[in-house]
Write an enzyme that holds these catalytic residues in place. Structure first.
Site, PDB file in Angstrom:
ATOM      1  N   LYS A 183       0.842  -1.205   0.000  1.00  0.00           N
ATOM      2  CA  LYS A 183       0.000   0.000   0.000  1.00  0.00           C
ATOM      3  C   LYS A 183       0.878   1.256   0.000  1.00  0.00           C
ATOM      4  CE  LYS A 183      -4.258   1.734   0.453  1.00  0.00           C
ATOM      5  NZ  LYS A 183      -5.003   2.220   1.608  1.00  0.00           N
ATOM      6  N   ASN A 187       0.932   4.153  -2.740  1.00  0.00           N
ATOM      7  CA  ASN A 187       0.699   5.548  -2.348  1.00  0.00           C
ATOM      8  C   ASN A 187       1.887   6.441  -2.689  1.00  0.00           C
ATOM      9  OD1 ASN A 187      -1.876   5.146  -1.340  1.00  0.00           O
ATOM     10  ND2 ASN A 187      -1.185   4.717   0.734  1.00  0.00           N
TER      11      ASN A 187
HETATM   12  N1  LIG Z   1      -9.918   8.235   3.740  1.00  0.00           N
HETATM   13  C1  LIG Z   1      -9.648   7.138   3.075  1.00  0.00           C
HETATM   14  O1  LIG Z   1     -10.286   6.839   2.053  1.00  0.00           O
HETATM   15  C2  LIG Z   1      -8.581   6.183   3.552  1.00  0.00           C
HETATM   16  C3  LIG Z   1      -8.473   4.931   2.936  1.00  0.00           C
HETATM   17  C4  LIG Z   1      -7.505   4.052   3.385  1.00  0.00           C
HETATM   18  C5  LIG Z   1      -6.650   4.406   4.407  1.00  0.00           C
HETATM   19  N2  LIG Z   1      -6.765   5.646   4.961  1.00  0.00           N
HETATM   20  C6  LIG Z   1      -5.824   5.981   6.029  1.00  0.00           C
HETATM   21  O2  LIG Z   1      -6.558   6.077   7.249  1.00  0.00           O
HETATM   22  C7  LIG Z   1      -5.988   7.083   8.090  1.00  0.00           C
HETATM   23  C8  LIG Z   1      -7.055   8.118   8.372  1.00  0.00           C
HETATM   24  O3  LIG Z   1      -7.414   8.759   7.144  1.00  0.00           O
HETATM   25  P1  LIG Z   1      -8.695   9.686   7.002  1.00  0.00           P
HETATM   26  O4  LIG Z   1      -8.791  10.057   5.582  1.00  0.00           O
HETATM   27  O5  LIG Z   1      -9.840   9.064   7.670  1.00  0.00           O
HETATM   28  O6  LIG Z   1      -8.202  10.944   7.839  1.00  0.00           O
HETATM   29  P2  LIG Z   1      -9.074  12.088   8.507  1.00  0.00           P
HETATM   30  O7  LIG Z   1     -10.340  12.293   7.747  1.00  0.00           O
HETATM   31  O8  LIG Z   1      -8.158  13.262   8.693  1.00  0.00           O
HETATM   32  O9  LIG Z   1      -9.468  11.465   9.925  1.00  0.00           O
HETATM   33  C9  LIG Z   1      -8.694  11.480  11.080  1.00  0.00           C
HETATM   34  C10 LIG Z   1      -9.475  12.291  12.094  1.00  0.00           C
HETATM   35  O10 LIG Z   1      -8.931  12.088  13.379  1.00  0.00           O
HETATM   36  C11 LIG Z   1      -8.907  13.343  14.057  1.00  0.00           C
HETATM   37  N3  LIG Z   1      -7.943  13.220  15.145  1.00  0.00           N
HETATM   38  C12 LIG Z   1      -6.592  13.261  15.099  1.00  0.00           C
HETATM   39  N4  LIG Z   1      -6.072  13.049  16.333  1.00  0.00           N
HETATM   40  C13 LIG Z   1      -7.133  12.888  17.159  1.00  0.00           C
HETATM   41  C14 LIG Z   1      -7.256  12.638  18.554  1.00  0.00           C
HETATM   42  N5  LIG Z   1      -6.170  12.512  19.327  1.00  0.00           N
HETATM   43  N6  LIG Z   1      -8.492  12.534  19.086  1.00  0.00           N
HETATM   44  C15 LIG Z   1      -9.587  12.656  18.312  1.00  0.00           C
HETATM   45  N7  LIG Z   1      -9.542  12.882  16.971  1.00  0.00           N
HETATM   46  C16 LIG Z   1      -8.322  12.993  16.413  1.00  0.00           C
HETATM   47  C17 LIG Z   1      -8.554  14.315  12.960  1.00  0.00           C
HETATM   48  O11 LIG Z   1      -8.834  15.646  13.327  1.00  0.00           O
HETATM   49  P3  LIG Z   1      -7.936  16.866  12.725  1.00  0.00           P
HETATM   50  O12 LIG Z   1      -7.920  16.712  11.248  1.00  0.00           O
HETATM   51  O13 LIG Z   1      -8.669  18.059  13.212  1.00  0.00           O
HETATM   52  O14 LIG Z   1      -6.585  16.710  13.328  1.00  0.00           O
HETATM   53  C18 LIG Z   1      -9.438  13.806  11.842  1.00  0.00           C
HETATM   54  O15 LIG Z   1     -10.738  14.329  11.969  1.00  0.00           O
HETATM   55  C19 LIG Z   1      -4.784   7.627   7.311  1.00  0.00           C
HETATM   56  O16 LIG Z   1      -3.612   6.955   7.669  1.00  0.00           O
HETATM   57  C20 LIG Z   1      -5.136   7.339   5.869  1.00  0.00           C
HETATM   58  O17 LIG Z   1      -4.009   7.265   5.013  1.00  0.00           O
HETATM   59  C21 LIG Z   1      -7.711   6.552   4.567  1.00  0.00           C
END
Ligand SMILES: NC(=O)c1ccc[n+]([C@@H]2O[C@H](COP(=O)([O-])OP(=O)(O)OC[C@H]3O[C@@H](n4cnc5c(N)ncnc54)[C@H](OP(=O)(O)O)[C@@H]3O)[C@@H](O)[C@H]2O)c1
Length: 299
Positions: A183, A187
């Site tokens: 992955k 990426n």
């Molecule tokens: N989205 C996808 O389609 C996808 C697919 C596969 C893998 N992933 C992986 O999954 C992970 C998350 O991705 P995502 O897209 O879901 O990211 P995201 O939308 O930014 O979600 C993470 C959330 O966690 C919050 N957060 C961070 N620290 C926190 C804490 N201590 N307590 C509470 N909330 C907290 C962030 O807030 P703030 O932004 O305000 O800091 C954000 O809202 C990444 O590693 C990404 O590469 C994502």
């Protein structure tokens, strides 16, 4: 199963909404998202259409009972602080599952939690955070889970079962570390280029020059993986990367979305870690290094 999802953003909220069908789920996220969920429920649009009432907190220490499963879905640069917070509410029986991208999450989690409690996963679902309380599911994918030692234990099979019965198609791998590398290689080859050229994923194959560059990055990242003992043929990673570009051709990568919003990207955990590990094996991952500079200089 009692499940806490730490990092209720795009992917964490989607998984939470689906797992809620058969489990007790608590989302831990930022205040605006949690408040919106309390007011109007959590809405998933796109490939999944749901509106669910789901418990949520903006501080993890409000969780009173140690969960059976803690799913970590913060971005990689938040892993260390998040796992320190999680440490307050988990006990020795809690399984900690990282469902994140990047090559440095497991090492960070292991500094705080006993390695025996950690399992890892990758997912090809595509989601983005539209607004507080609303997530768009852009691409239905599948997920892979695995024990760090590769054993197909009862607990990992059980978690995969729990995912599958909630319509999260999941299988168990006997080499999850390799899955994480694959992955990361994909990426490393897609995300920075889309962020630099501000294009949809599909453009990387429509433009023949970019298509060649994708192949070169993929080969460089794969050579670092191979030197590191992760045995993956170049042809496989190039093919898989092209398949992902085709199947997500209309998507804007998460890295491009972060750059556009002026938010931090995961480039240090992906390309940065590839450069770092490359150096340890006397491999100069020059293309990855250039990508890091270009993405950061555009921010
Ligand atoms: N989205 C996808 O389609 C996808 C697919 C596969 C893998 N992933 C992986 O999954 C992970 C998350 O991705 P995502 O897209 O879901 O990211 P995201 O939308 O930014 O979600 C993470 C959330 O966690 C919050 N957060 C961070 N620290 C926190 C804490 N201590 N307590 C509470 N909330 C907290 C962030 O807030 P703030 O932004 O305000 O800091 C954000 O809202 C990444 O590693 C990404 O590469 C994502």
């Amino acid at each position: 199963m009692n499940i806490v999802i730490l990092g209720a953003g795009a992917i964490g909220s989607l998984f939470g909404a689906l797992l809620l069908k058969k489990n007790n789920v608590t989302l831990i996220g930022r205040t605006p998202h949690i408040n919106a969920i309390r007011k109007n429920g959590l809405t998933i649009k796109g490939k999944t259409q749901l509106n669910v009432k789901i418990p949520g907190e903006d501080l993890i220490d409000k969780v009173e009972v140690p969960p059976d499963l803690l799913i970590l879905t913060v971005k990689s640069f938040d892993t260390m602080s998040a796992i320190h917070q999680a440490k307050q509410i988990i006990d020795d029986d809690t399984v900690v599952l990282s469902m994140q991208n990047g090559l440095d999450n497991l090492a960070a989690i292991e500094r705080v939690v006993d390695r025996k409690q950690i399992i890892a996963g990758v997912t090809t679902h595509g989601t983005f955070f539209s607004q507080p309380g609303v997530i768009i599911h852009t691409g239905k994918g599948n997920s892979v889970l695995g024990e760090l030692n590769g054993k197909k234990t009862v607990r990992v099979e059980n978690i995969a079962y729990v995912f599958n019965e909630s319509n999260i198609e999941t299988h168990v791998s006997d080499d999850i570390v390799k899955e994480i590398w694959v992955k990361a290689i994909i990426n490393s080859s897609i995300n920075p280029l889309t962020a630099i050229f501000q294009c949809k994923n599909g453009y990387l194959l429509q433009n023949p020059v970019l298509g060649k560059i994708v192949e070169k990055i993929c080969m460089e990242s794969t050579s670092v993986a191979n030197a590191h003992g992760i045995n993956i043929p170049y042809q496989d990673t190039i093919q898989k990367t092209k398949n992902v570009i085709r199947s997500t051709s209309e998507n804007y990568s998460s890295m491009l979305q972060s750059v556009k919003k002026g938010k931090k990207t995961e480039i240090d955990s992906i390309n940065g870690k590839i450069v770092y590990i490359g150096r340890k094996h006397a491999i100069d991952a020059l293309l990855n290094e250039i990508l890091i500079h270009l993405v950061k200089s555009g921010q």
